[in-house]
Scaffold this motif. Structure first.
Motif, PDB file in Angstrom:
ATOM      1  N   THR A 181      22.582 -26.199 -14.613  1.00  0.00           N
ATOM      2  CA  THR A 181      21.301 -26.075 -14.249  1.00  0.00           C
ATOM      3  C   THR A 181      21.074 -27.952 -14.081  1.00  0.00           C
ATOM      4  O   THR A 181      20.318 -28.304 -12.621  1.00  0.00           O
ATOM      5  CB  THR A 181      19.917 -25.093 -15.213  1.00  0.00           C
ATOM      6  N   LEU A 197      20.632 -28.949 -10.440  1.00  0.00           N
ATOM      7  CA  LEU A 197      19.429 -29.795  -9.895  1.00  0.00           C
ATOM      8  C   LEU A 197      18.869 -30.637  -8.940  1.00  0.00           C
ATOM      9  O   LEU A 197      18.211 -31.451  -8.610  1.00  0.00           O
ATOM     10  CB  LEU A 197      18.255 -28.627 -10.418  1.00  0.00           C
ATOM     11  N   ILE A 230      20.035 -24.712  -1.522  1.00  0.00           N
ATOM     12  CA  ILE A 230      20.456 -23.489  -3.140  1.00  0.00           C
ATOM     13  C   ILE A 230      20.445 -22.230  -2.684  1.00  0.00           C
ATOM     14  O   ILE A 230      21.148 -21.263  -3.389  1.00  0.00           O
ATOM     15  CB  ILE A 230      19.586 -24.157  -3.901  1.00  0.00           C
TER      16      ILE A 230
END
Length: 350
Positions: free
Chosen positions: A214, A218, A234
Motif C-alpha cells: 500500500t 500510493l 488508481i
C-alpha cells in the motif's frame, strides 16, 4: 426451495460405476494416464520466465507513467497496469496450488511476494477461500463462491435479500459487470478482514507485506502524478483489474450443475459436472490465463497452468468413455449462460 441446476443426463452405467467407486475409481485411470504423460511435472523454466516478464512489464509501465508525466492521457495506463496485475494474480493463484515449486515453503513465499507485496491481495485469505471452492465447487453452504453476498446464486438466496440487495438481485444479470469494477477493492478488503482471526505471526507477515504494498503503490502514484490524476489512475486500474479477473472466473461455474443438499458425487463428477471450459485460441488462452480449461484445472489443480491445454484431450476422451457430460462453450456463449442463470435466479423477484 433453492434453485439448483440439475446435472446433465449421465448414463446409468456410468452413474453406477461412480457410486460404486467411493474412492473415485472412475478418476483413477485418468489420473494414471495424466501422470504417465508427464504433464504433472513442474515447469520451473516457464514460471521463471513468466514471473520475470511480469516484473519487467510492471516496472516498464510505471516508468511509462513517469515519462508521460502530468497529463490526463497518462491515466489510461491504468488499463495495461490492470492487465499486468491480473497476470500477477494468475501467478499467485498457481503458487497457492503449489504448481510452481515442489516445496510448500517456496510456493508460500512466492504466494506472499506475488499476492501480498506486488498485488496487495492476501495469499492466506485467497488460499483458504479458493481451496474450499475446489473441494466443493458450486455446492451451496460449502463453496464460498456461491455463498450469501451481494449477488444471489439460488432463488432461496434471492428471496432472503432485503432493501437495496433485493433490488440488486432482481437486476443482477445487468449489474454483474458494473459490479465487477468494485471487485479489485473488495479483494483487498477481504484480505484485511481475514487477518483479524489469524495468528500473530500471520498478521505480522501478511499484514506487513500488505502495508508495504500500500505504501509503495500510493507513493508511486502520488509522487509521479498530481493528486487528481493519481486518484483516477488508481480507480481505473482497480476497476479494470476487477472486471478482468471477474470475467475470467465467472464463466467457469455459473450456470453449471449445483449439487442438491445431501447429494453426493464422486470426485470426477463433482469437478466435471460443475465446471465449464471456454473454447478459444491463443488470444482467449492468454486473456483467461489458461484457466479457461477449468475442468482440467479442477480435476488436477497441481498441474502447471500452461499444461492444462494438453491435459484436455485426455479428460475429454475419458469423459466420453464414461458417458459423463463435458461442457464447453465459446467465450460469448459462456457469458450468456452465466448471465442467463443469474437472470433466472432473480426472475421471481420481478
Amino acid at each position: 426451495m433453492a434453485m439448483t441446476l440439475p446435472a446433465p443426463p449421465v448414463s446409468s452405467a456410468a452413474r453406477s460405476r461412480g457410486e460404486a467407486g467411493s474412492g473415485g475409481s472412475d478418476f483413477t485411470p485418468l489420473a494414471r494416464r495424466v501422470r504417465a504423460s508427464g504433464l504433472l511435472a513442474r515447469r520451473p523454466g516457464y514460471y521463471a520466465r513468466a514471473i520475470g516478464v511480469n516484473l519487467v512489464a510492471t516496472v516498464a509501465l510505471w516508468c511509462a507513467v513517469a515519462w508521460a508525466g502530468a497529463g490526463w492521457w497518462t491515466v489510461l495506463l491504468g488499463v495495461p497496469l490492470a492487465m499486468v496485475a491480473t497476470r500477477t494474480a494468475f501467478l499467485g493463484h498457481d503458487a497457492g496450488h503449489r504448481q510452481i515449486a515442489r516445496s510448500a515453503r517456496v510456493n508460500r513465499v512466492l504466494g506472499l511476494l506475488l499476492g501480498n507485496l506486488l498485488l496487495g491481495m492476501g495469499h492466506g485469505w485467497w488460499s483458504d477461500k479458493h481451496n474450499r471452492h475446489h473441494a466443493n465447487p458450486n455446492h451451496v453452504g460449502k463453496d464460498p463462491d456461491v455463498g450469501e453476498g451481494i449477488l444471489a446464486w439460488t432463488e432461496e438466496q434471492a428471496g432472503r435479500q432485503r432493501g437495496v440487495l433485493r433490488w440488486v438481485a432482481r437486476h443482477q444479470a445487468a449489474l454483474f459487470f458494473p459490479l465487477l469494477t468494485l471487485e479489485g477493492v473488495n479483494l483487498k478488503v477481504g484480505s484485511l478482514m481475514f487477518l483479524r482471526g489469524r495468528s500473530r505471526r500471520d498478521q505480522l507477515v501478511e499484514g506487513g507485506l500488505l502495508l508495504a504494498h500500500t505504501v509503495g503503490y500510493l507513493t508511486l502514484a502520488f509522487s509521479l502524478l498530481p493528486v487528481g490524476q493519481a486518484l483516477v489512475l488508481i480507480a481505473l486500474q482497480h476497476a479494470m483489474f476487477g472486471v478482468h479477473l471477474g470475467a475470467v472466473f465467472a464463466p467457469n461455474h455459473k450456470g453449471m450443475a449445483m449439487p442438491a443438499p445431501g447429494e453426493r458425487w464422486d470426485h470426477l463428477r463433482r469437478q466435471v459436472l460443475t465446471s465449464r471450459n471456454v473454447r478459444g485460441g491463443v488470444v482467449t488462452d492468454w486473456l483467461m490465463g489458461g484457466l479457461n480449461y477449468q475442468i482440467e484445472h479442477h480435476l488436477f489443480p497441481s498441474v502447471p497452468r500452461c499444461n492444462l491445454r494438453k491435459v484436455r484431450p485426455l479428460v475429454r476422451a475419458h469423459c466420453a468413455q464414461l458417458g459423463v457430460p463435458y461442457a464447453e462453450s465459446g467465450l460469448v456463449g459462456s457469458y450468456r449462460l452465466a448471465l442467463g442463470h443469474m437472470r433466472a435466479v432473480g426472475e421471481p423477484l420481478r
